[in-house]
Scaffold this motif. Structure first.
Motif, PDB file in Angstrom:
ATOM      1  N   VAL A 241      -3.946   7.078  -8.016  1.00  0.00           N
ATOM      2  CA  VAL A 241      -3.110   6.806  -6.841  1.00  0.00           C
ATOM      3  C   VAL A 241      -2.635   8.107  -6.197  1.00  0.00           C
ATOM      4  O   VAL A 241      -2.711   8.280  -4.976  1.00  0.00           O
ATOM      5  CB  VAL A 241      -1.915   5.913  -7.229  1.00  0.00           C
ATOM      6  N   VAL A 242      -2.156   9.037  -7.011  1.00  0.00           N
ATOM      7  CA  VAL A 242      -1.584  10.271  -6.464  1.00  0.00           C
ATOM      8  C   VAL A 242      -2.658  11.144  -5.816  1.00  0.00           C
ATOM      9  O   VAL A 242      -2.536  11.549  -4.646  1.00  0.00           O
ATOM     10  CB  VAL A 242      -0.844  11.068  -7.559  1.00  0.00           C
TER      11      VAL A 242
ATOM     12  N   GLY B 178       0.790  -1.223   0.000  1.00  0.00           N
ATOM     13  CA  GLY B 178       0.000   0.000   0.000  1.00  0.00           C
ATOM     14  C   GLY B 178       0.823   1.274   0.000  1.00  0.00           C
ATOM     15  O   GLY B 178       0.262   2.374   0.010  1.00  0.00           O
ATOM     16  N   ASN B 179       2.155   1.139  -0.012  1.00  0.00           N
ATOM     17  CA  ASN B 179       3.009   2.318  -0.137  1.00  0.00           C
ATOM     18  C   ASN B 179       2.925   2.822  -1.575  1.00  0.00           C
ATOM     19  O   ASN B 179       3.277   2.110  -2.520  1.00  0.00           O
ATOM     20  CB  ASN B 179       4.453   1.944   0.219  1.00  0.00           C
ATOM     21  N   SER B 180       2.464   4.024  -1.747  1.00  0.00           N
ATOM     22  CA  SER B 180       2.154   4.512  -3.095  1.00  0.00           C
ATOM     23  C   SER B 180       3.379   4.774  -3.958  1.00  0.00           C
ATOM     24  O   SER B 180       3.250   4.896  -5.180  1.00  0.00           O
ATOM     25  CB  SER B 180       1.325   5.801  -2.996  1.00  0.00           C
TER      26      SER B 180
ATOM     27  N   LEU C 290       3.907   2.334  -6.863  1.00  0.00           N
ATOM     28  CA  LEU C 290       2.812   2.416  -7.820  1.00  0.00           C
ATOM     29  C   LEU C 290       2.921   3.686  -8.679  1.00  0.00           C
ATOM     30  O   LEU C 290       2.642   3.668  -9.878  1.00  0.00           O
ATOM     31  CB  LEU C 290       1.469   2.397  -7.089  1.00  0.00           C
ATOM     32  N   ILE C 291       3.317   4.774  -8.030  1.00  0.00           N
ATOM     33  CA  ILE C 291       3.509   6.022  -8.778  1.00  0.00           C
ATOM     34  C   ILE C 291       4.628   5.856  -9.798  1.00  0.00           C
ATOM     35  O   ILE C 291       4.494   6.258 -10.968  1.00  0.00           O
ATOM     36  CB  ILE C 291       3.816   7.181  -7.815  1.00  0.00           C
TER      37      ILE C 291
ATOM     38  N   GLY D  74      -4.446   9.649  -2.787  1.00  0.00           N
ATOM     39  CA  GLY D  74      -3.537   9.669  -1.642  1.00  0.00           C
ATOM     40  C   GLY D  74      -3.392  11.053  -1.035  1.00  0.00           C
ATOM     41  O   GLY D  74      -3.385  11.210   0.187  1.00  0.00           O
TER      42      GLY D  74
ATOM     43  N   HIS E  42      -2.600   3.897   3.329  1.00  0.00           N
ATOM     44  CA  HIS E  42      -2.254   2.673   2.608  1.00  0.00           C
ATOM     45  C   HIS E  42      -3.504   2.031   2.012  1.00  0.00           C
ATOM     46  O   HIS E  42      -3.495   1.575   0.866  1.00  0.00           O
ATOM     47  CB  HIS E  42      -1.558   1.685   3.548  1.00  0.00           C
TER      48      HIS E  42
ATOM     49  N   PHE F  31      -5.966   1.489  -6.409  1.00  0.00           N
ATOM     50  CA  PHE F  31      -5.276   0.668  -7.404  1.00  0.00           C
ATOM     51  C   PHE F  31      -6.132  -0.499  -7.867  1.00  0.00           C
ATOM     52  O   PHE F  31      -6.287  -0.732  -9.079  1.00  0.00           O
ATOM     53  CB  PHE F  31      -3.954   0.151  -6.838  1.00  0.00           C
TER      54      PHE F  31
ATOM     55  N   THR G 275      -4.729   3.821  -1.055  1.00  0.00           N
ATOM     56  CA  THR G 275      -3.933   3.459  -2.232  1.00  0.00           C
ATOM     57  C   THR G 275      -4.326   2.094  -2.753  1.00  0.00           C
ATOM     58  O   THR G 275      -4.494   1.898  -3.968  1.00  0.00           O
ATOM     59  CB  THR G 275      -2.429   3.476  -1.882  1.00  0.00           C
TER      60      THR G 275
ATOM     61  N   GLY H 143     -10.699   5.256  -1.747  1.00  0.00           N
ATOM     62  CA  GLY H 143      -9.841   4.995  -2.906  1.00  0.00           C
ATOM     63  C   GLY H 143     -10.610   4.408  -4.071  1.00  0.00           C
ATOM     64  O   GLY H 143     -10.409   4.793  -5.228  1.00  0.00           O
TER      65      GLY H 143
END
Length: 245
Positions: A112-113, A66-68, A71-72, A116, A158, A165, A161, A209
């Motif tokens: 995502v961005v 879940g740490n973006s 993914l970014i 978040g 988290h 996603f 995100t 999300g």
């Protein structure tokens, strides 16, 4: 850049369909009631107890999904890789496939961005204490704009995100939506397993999300990118090349 903006403006003006309501009031009502019930029924037992070590270890192995950041980075790579392919490839089919990949990267980046960022703003405004402070503050302690991460639990960033996603993935590839939903729930709940959040934080983050991805998909559909709007108002993925995906 100006050409891109002009093209997007033309796409928006061409699509005269009314934005769907999606029965958002009903879904909001359900989400709020689920979050409140979780606060009243599940959060206190989680905060006052300790989960078995195997469950904690399991959560620790998976919670960083879940740490973006990754993914970014992945979405940016997809965007530029697709853009480069569009310029370098020769055949019309290959160029269209590359452009499709590029827009997938843009869509993932957007969801995502911005989900978040909004989740982080909300958690600072709400200022709910994390489970580590349960003994001192309980489950209903709120200190808005404290500036302390320990007092910024709701909603879970988290989980936001993860929800964004996997909702995006389910919209892009609806054939696999059930596994995506299951994965989202399991990965989001790792935040409870590691003691970082209450269940209600996770539920709120997942819902926020997922809804953000859905609304973003509707905007993309209005521009004719990646999605099209169904008669009921829900966005459906444009499968240009089903044999290639």
């Amino acid at each position: 850049m100006r050409e891109l903006l002009v093209s997007l403006d033309r796409r928006w003006r061409r699509n005269r369909r009314v934005m769907p309501s999606l029965r958002w009031r009903a879904w909001l009502f359900i989400t709020l009631n689920t979050v409140i019930l979780s606060m009243l029924v599940f959060d206190a037992p989680i905060g006052s107890g300790h989960l078995p070590e195997p469950i904690q270890h399991f959560g620790e192995m998976l919670t960083d999904f879940g740490n973006s950041a990754w993914l970014i980075l992945t979405s940016v790579l997809l965007f530029f890789h697709g853009g480069a392919g569009y310029k370098l490839l020769k055949s019309a089919r290959a160029k269209a496939q590359a452009l499709y990949v590029s827009w997938i990267g843009a869509y993932l980046f957007t969801t995502v961005v911005f989900s978040g960022l909004l989740a982080n703003l909300l958690k600072r405004m709400i200022g709910r204490a994390r489970p580590e402070h349960f003994q001192d503050l309980g489950v209903l302690s709120f200190t808005p704009f404290s500036g302390r991460a320990a007092l910024e639990s709701f909603p879970s960033g988290h989980s936001t995100t993860v929800g964004a996603f996997f909702a995006a993935a389910a919209l892009l590839f609806p054939r696999y939506r059930i596994p995506f939903i299951a994965a989202a729930i399991w990965l989001a709940m790792t935040r409870v397993m590691v003691g970082a959040h209450y269940p209600s934080d996770v539920i709120a983050g997942l819902a926020f999300g997922a809804w953000f991805s859905l609304l973003t998909a509707i905007v993309y559909a209005r521009y004719g990118l990646l999605f099209k709007l169904c008669p009921d108002g829900w966005p459906m993925s444009k499968r240009y090349f089903p044999d290639a995906l």
